[in-house]
Design a protein around this motif. Sequence first.
Motif, PDB file in Angstrom:
ATOM      1  N   ASN A  81     -60.234 -41.946  89.922  1.00 26.87           N
ATOM      2  CA  ASN A  81     -59.417 -42.315  91.068  1.00 26.87           C
ATOM      3  C   ASN A  81     -59.639 -43.771  91.452  1.00 26.87           C
ATOM      4  O   ASN A  81     -60.732 -44.292  91.376  1.00 26.87           O
ATOM      5  N   ARG A  83     -59.680 -46.638  94.307  1.00 22.78           N
ATOM      6  CA  ARG A  83     -59.931 -46.677  95.746  1.00 22.78           C
ATOM      7  C   ARG A  83     -59.797 -48.114  96.232  1.00 22.78           C
ATOM      8  O   ARG A  83     -60.346 -49.033  95.637  1.00 22.78           O
ATOM      9  N   ASP A  90     -58.141 -43.563  98.709  1.00 19.18           N
ATOM     10  CA  ASP A  90     -57.888 -43.426  97.277  1.00 19.18           C
ATOM     11  C   ASP A  90     -56.387 -43.332  97.048  1.00 19.18           C
ATOM     12  O   ASP A  90     -55.590 -43.498  97.985  1.00 19.18           O
ATOM     13  N   GLN A  91     -55.973 -43.053  95.802  1.00 20.85           N
ATOM     14  CA  GLN A  91     -54.548 -43.062  95.495  1.00 20.85           C
ATOM     15  C   GLN A  91     -53.791 -41.941  96.210  1.00 20.85           C
ATOM     16  O   GLN A  91     -52.581 -42.009  96.356  1.00 20.85           O
ATOM     17  N   HIS A  92     -54.487 -40.920  96.679  1.00 22.72           N
ATOM     18  CA  HIS A  92     -53.835 -39.811  97.389  1.00 22.72           C
ATOM     19  C   HIS A  92     -53.879 -39.992  98.901  1.00 22.72           C
ATOM     20  O   HIS A  92     -53.437 -39.122  99.637  1.00 22.72           O
ATOM     21  N   ARG A  94     -56.694 -40.334 100.775  1.00 18.93           N
ATOM     22  CA  ARG A  94     -57.842 -39.634 101.382  1.00 18.93           C
ATOM     23  C   ARG A  94     -59.020 -40.582 101.479  1.00 18.93           C
ATOM     24  O   ARG A  94     -59.211 -41.459 100.632  1.00 18.93           O
TER      25      ARG A  94
END
Length: 128
Positions: A81, A83, A90-92, A94
Amino acid sequence: MAKSLRSKWKRKMRAEKRKKNAPKELTRLKQALGLDGKGDAIMNDMQEIATVVPAKKIKEKQVDVNMEQVEGDDGKMDMDNKRSTKTQLDQHGRYPVWMNQRQAKKLKDKRLAKKAGGKPKKKKGIAW
């Protein structure tokens, strides 16, 4: 302390119990360590269940594996991931696991205030 009749009696009886159980305990320990003649039978039973490999072979295998890793390793960790260092997201979207909710909320408020273009909105507090 511990000078009452009851405690003296208990201590005496525990000592007698230790004397009585000492031979049994010794045989159990020997059997667990495999020092008596029955130890070989236990190992034979173990060989039926699982394959027994000498320690030398395992150590040689580990050395070979370590050598292979050194040759093909470029010294960097594989990170799945991505960050952002500035926002810690991060890419999501979170935050990291180690960050507590208060820190995450603080960073989020800063980020949204920057997006809105102005000072961060002041929270209501206790009016003293």
